[in-house]
Design a protein around this motif. Structure first.
Motif, PDB file in Angstrom:
ATOM      1  N   ASP A  48     -22.936  45.572 -12.407  1.00 58.69           N
ATOM      2  CA  ASP A  48     -23.297  45.724 -11.032  1.00 58.69           C
ATOM      3  C   ASP A  48     -22.460  44.088 -11.212  1.00 58.69           C
ATOM      4  N   GLY A  49     -21.755  43.901 -10.250  1.00 60.61           N
ATOM      5  CA  GLY A  49     -21.044  42.330 -11.148  1.00 60.61           C
ATOM      6  C   GLY A  49     -22.121  41.947  -9.755  1.00 60.61           C
ATOM      7  N   THR A  50     -22.628  42.562  -8.555  1.00 62.09           N
ATOM      8  CA  THR A  50     -23.304  41.545  -7.959  1.00 62.09           C
ATOM      9  C   THR A  50     -24.581  40.735  -8.400  1.00 62.09           C
ATOM     10  N   LEU A  51     -25.347  40.811  -9.709  1.00 61.49           N
ATOM     11  CA  LEU A  51     -25.989  40.451 -10.636  1.00 61.49           C
ATOM     12  C   LEU A  51     -25.928  39.170 -10.193  1.00 61.49           C
ATOM     13  N   SER A  52     -27.050  37.389 -10.459  1.00 66.29           N
ATOM     14  CA  SER A  52     -27.149  36.663 -10.371  1.00 66.29           C
ATOM     15  C   SER A  52     -27.663  35.600 -11.159  1.00 66.29           C
ATOM     16  N   TYR A  53     -27.502  34.857 -11.885  1.00 71.91           N
ATOM     17  CA  TYR A  53     -27.904  33.725 -13.251  1.00 71.91           C
ATOM     18  C   TYR A  53     -26.979  32.656 -13.622  1.00 71.91           C
ATOM     19  N   ARG A  54     -27.842  31.433 -14.169  1.00 71.61           N
ATOM     20  CA  ARG A  54     -27.214  30.515 -14.187  1.00 71.61           C
ATOM     21  C   ARG A  54     -26.909  30.650 -15.656  1.00 71.61           C
ATOM     22  N   TRP A  55     -25.709  30.404 -16.556  1.00 70.85           N
ATOM     23  CA  TRP A  55     -25.742  29.930 -17.660  1.00 70.85           C
ATOM     24  C   TRP A  55     -24.160  29.297 -18.309  1.00 70.85           C
ATOM     25  N   SER A  56     -23.909  28.733 -18.907  1.00 71.45           N
ATOM     26  CA  SER A  56     -23.116  28.450 -20.008  1.00 71.45           C
ATOM     27  C   SER A  56     -22.670  27.973 -21.318  1.00 71.45           C
ATOM     28  N   CYS A  57     -23.260  27.273 -21.705  1.00 72.92           N
ATOM     29  CA  CYS A  57     -22.834  27.021 -22.801  1.00 72.92           C
ATOM     30  C   CYS A  57     -23.667  27.931 -24.102  1.00 72.92           C
ATOM     31  N   ARG A  58     -24.146  29.232 -23.750  1.00 74.10           N
ATOM     32  CA  ARG A  58     -25.101  30.596 -24.772  1.00 74.10           C
ATOM     33  C   ARG A  58     -25.261  29.814 -26.375  1.00 74.10           C
ATOM     34  N   MET A  59     -25.779  28.718 -26.217  1.00 74.24           N
ATOM     35  CA  MET A  59     -26.212  27.772 -27.363  1.00 74.24           C
ATOM     36  C   MET A  59     -27.511  26.600 -27.113  1.00 74.24           C
ATOM     37  N   GLY A  60     -27.799  27.196 -26.613  1.00 80.95           N
ATOM     38  CA  GLY A  60     -29.560  26.039 -26.603  1.00 80.95           C
ATOM     39  C   GLY A  60     -28.584  25.129 -26.404  1.00 80.95           C
ATOM     40  N   VAL A  61     -27.683  24.170 -25.308  1.00 86.90           N
ATOM     41  CA  VAL A  61     -27.696  23.163 -25.752  1.00 86.90           C
ATOM     42  C   VAL A  61     -27.820  23.011 -24.553  1.00 86.90           C
ATOM     43  N   CYS A  62     -26.793  23.182 -22.586  1.00 93.41           N
ATOM     44  CA  CYS A  62     -26.902  23.540 -22.232  1.00 93.41           C
ATOM     45  C   CYS A  62     -28.333  23.626 -20.901  1.00 93.41           C
ATOM     46  N   GLY A  63     -29.218  24.169 -21.201  1.00 94.94           N
ATOM     47  CA  GLY A  63     -30.651  23.948 -20.419  1.00 94.94           C
ATOM     48  C   GLY A  63     -30.032  24.845 -19.506  1.00 94.94           C
ATOM     49  N   SER A  64     -29.114  25.840 -19.171  1.00 97.04           N
ATOM     50  CA  SER A  64     -28.947  26.308 -17.794  1.00 97.04           C
ATOM     51  C   SER A  64     -29.512  27.634 -17.950  1.00 97.04           C
ATOM     52  N   CYS A  65     -29.945  28.603 -18.667  1.00 97.19           N
ATOM     53  CA  CYS A  65     -30.264  30.000 -18.715  1.00 97.19           C
ATOM     54  C   CYS A  65     -31.592  30.490 -18.911  1.00 97.19           C
ATOM     55  N   GLY A  66     -32.490  29.121 -18.829  1.00 99.07           N
ATOM     56  CA  GLY A  66     -33.741  29.188 -18.540  1.00 99.07           C
ATOM     57  C   GLY A  66     -34.403  30.718 -17.784  1.00 99.07           C
ATOM     58  N   MET A  67     -34.772  31.641 -18.320  1.00 99.64           N
ATOM     59  CA  MET A  67     -35.801  32.672 -17.354  1.00 99.64           C
ATOM     60  C   MET A  67     -36.852  32.993 -18.035  1.00 99.64           C
ATOM     61  N   MET A  68     -38.002  33.254 -17.004  1.00 99.14           N
ATOM     62  CA  MET A  68     -38.769  34.758 -18.321  1.00 99.14           C
ATOM     63  C   MET A  68     -38.162  35.965 -18.353  1.00 99.14           C
ATOM     64  N   PHE A 147     -38.138  12.394 -28.113  1.00102.32           N
ATOM     65  CA  PHE A 147     -37.760  13.218 -26.379  1.00102.32           C
ATOM     66  C   PHE A 147     -36.726  13.067 -26.083  1.00102.32           C
ATOM     67  N   SER A 148     -35.712  12.517 -26.818  1.00104.48           N
ATOM     68  CA  SER A 148     -34.607  12.385 -26.439  1.00104.48           C
ATOM     69  C   SER A 148     -33.925  13.681 -26.426  1.00104.48           C
ATOM     70  N   MET A 149     -34.340  14.552 -26.853  1.00106.87           N
ATOM     71  CA  MET A 149     -34.060  16.298 -27.329  1.00106.87           C
ATOM     72  C   MET A 149     -33.874  16.981 -25.918  1.00106.87           C
ATOM     73  N   CYS A 150     -34.814  16.548 -24.901  1.00105.64           N
ATOM     74  CA  CYS A 150     -34.652  17.651 -23.555  1.00105.64           C
ATOM     75  C   CYS A 150     -33.464  17.783 -22.859  1.00105.64           C
ATOM     76  N   ILE A 151     -33.103  18.784 -22.952  1.00107.77           N
ATOM     77  CA  ILE A 151     -31.999  19.399 -22.195  1.00107.77           C
ATOM     78  C   ILE A 151     -32.181  19.756 -20.856  1.00107.77           C
ATOM     79  N   ASN A 152     -33.403  19.440 -20.012  1.00112.15           N
ATOM     80  CA  ASN A 152     -33.670  19.908 -18.295  1.00112.15           C
ATOM     81  C   ASN A 152     -33.455  20.935 -18.544  1.00112.15           C
ATOM     82  N   CYS A 153     -34.090  21.816 -19.190  1.00113.32           N
ATOM     83  CA  CYS A 153     -33.948  23.180 -19.111  1.00113.32           C
ATOM     84  C   CYS A 153     -35.035  23.571 -17.882  1.00113.32           C
ATOM     85  N   MET A 154     -36.119  22.811 -17.919  1.00110.32           N
ATOM     86  CA  MET A 154     -37.441  23.308 -16.983  1.00110.32           C
ATOM     87  C   MET A 154     -38.183  24.578 -17.608  1.00110.32           C
TER      88      MET A 154
END
Lengths: 249, 115
Positions: A48-68, A147-154
């Motif tokens: 299903d190509g309509t599924l929407s989610y954020r991701w980028s680096c897929r290696m725990g650096v960008c912090g964009s793929c956080g989900m429950m 504390f500087s290791m934060c990647i703003n993944c929320m």
């Protein structure tokens, strides 16, 4: 031999179309080296190509793929399917945030809070580039490095029940980053960040739940940053009571 | 956003001080007065304890030992109630919790005064 599979129960939501979020089940191939993000990519590419989610680096650096994932805030690039056998795995958007679509949440509130704590090095007087770098000893680096290791993944905001109840709360990551710069020997911005931290909805809103530090994928301890900022704020307050005439640091 | 004046640092300092007392001193007294004396591991006569408690410095110590953990409890319990979702009742909860601690403080002062 039939291929092993796993079921993902994914939250779908299109504001304007759906009255409320609903759950859609997808069956994906099971691979020992697949993470939840790989399964989502498989769904988007093949089912299903309509599924929407954020991701980028897929290696725990960008912090964009956080989900429950099964109700726990996770970076989906670091959540292996094998740890959730036999499934199903529940994948939902990060808790405590407004949903834009499917698994995509609105970042605006966090971005605004991040900006308010001025997470950059502030100097009273910038020295010219020709004077060279601001040198730092290994001990001075160690003081704030964690504390500087934060990647703003929320993830910490999704885990924080206080943020869930009081959206005005400055929150774990923003406070940890403010603390990171306050600890930096090159920084002179304590006085500028202090009014934001010492607000009622700043550090004082925290009720010592500690889940922020539990879910952090980068080993940051925001709970410690908050409690230590409370100590600094309380010390400031006490000094201003005892010696109202004295200049504040 | 205007900075709201907050009394939190005051209560937090009492909470923190109470936590130190509760963690470091209370266990010692639980061991001595809760186990060692009742179980006869050591014997301190009531008269001696009373005489000790009558000393001004010991009174001051007992005051800190009893009163500070009350504020630790009040702060923590207030937050527990707020986390349970009673945020609409924040002010009454704070008054009840800290009020109870203040009452306990007054009672402690009164009892110590009587010795």
């Amino acid at each position: 031999m039939t291929e092993e599979t796993m079921t993902l129960e994914v939250t779908r939501y299109r504001p304007g179309h759906d009255r409320e979020p609903r759950t859609q089940s997808f069956t994906v191939p099971y691979r020992t080296d697949w993470v939840v993000l790989d399964a989502l990519n498989h769904i988007k590419d093949r089912i299903d190509g309509t599924l929407s989610y954020r991701w980028s680096c897929r290696m725990g650096v960008c912090g964009s793929c956080g989900m429950m994932v099964n109700g726990v805030p996770k970076l989906t690039c670091a959540a292996f399917l094998r740890d959730y056998r036999p499934g199903p795995i529940r994948v939902e958007p990060l808790a405590n945030f407004p949903v834009i679509r499917d698994l995509v949440i609105a970042l605006d509130d966090f971005m605004e809070k991040l900006r308010r704590v001025k997470p950059w090095i502030i100097r009273a007087v910038e020295k010219p580039v020709s004077d060279g770098e601001y040198l730092q000893t290994p001990a001075q680096l160690d003081a704030y490095k964690q504390f500087s290791m934060c990647i703003n993944c929320m993830l910490c905001y999704a885990a924080c029940p206080v943020y869930g109840l009081e959206p005005a709360f400055l929150g774990p990551a923003a406070i940890a980053l403010a603390y990171r710069y306050n600890l930096d020997s090159r920084d002179e911005g304590y006085r500028l960040r202090e009014p934001v931290l010492s607000e009622a909805v700043g550090v004082w809103e925290c009720t010592f739940v500690g889940e922020c530090s539990v879910v952090c994928p980068k080993g940051v301890d925001p709970a410690a940053a908050i409690q230590r900022s409370k100590l600094a704020g309380a010390t400031d307050w006490l000094l201003s009571m005892i010696m109202p005439w004295a200049g504040r640091r | 956003m205007a900075t709201r004046k907050t009394s939190e640092p005051f209560w937090w300092l009492l909470f923190a001080a109470g936590g130190m007392v509760a963690a470091l001193l209370v266990p010692v007294h639980l061991l001595v007065h809760g186990l060692a004396v009742p179980l006869g591991w050591t014997s301190i006569s009531h008269a001696r304890m009373l005489a000790l408690a009558g000393h001004p410095l010991v009174k001051l110590y007992l005051f800190a030992l009893i009163a500070l953990p009350l504020y630790h409890w009040a702060h923590r319990f207030r937050f527990i109630l707020e986390d349970l979702g009673l945020r609409g009742l924040r002010t009454p909860i704070a008054i009840l919790c800290y009020g109870a601690a203040v009452l306990g403080t007054v009672a402690t002062l009164w009892v110590l005064w009587q010795i």
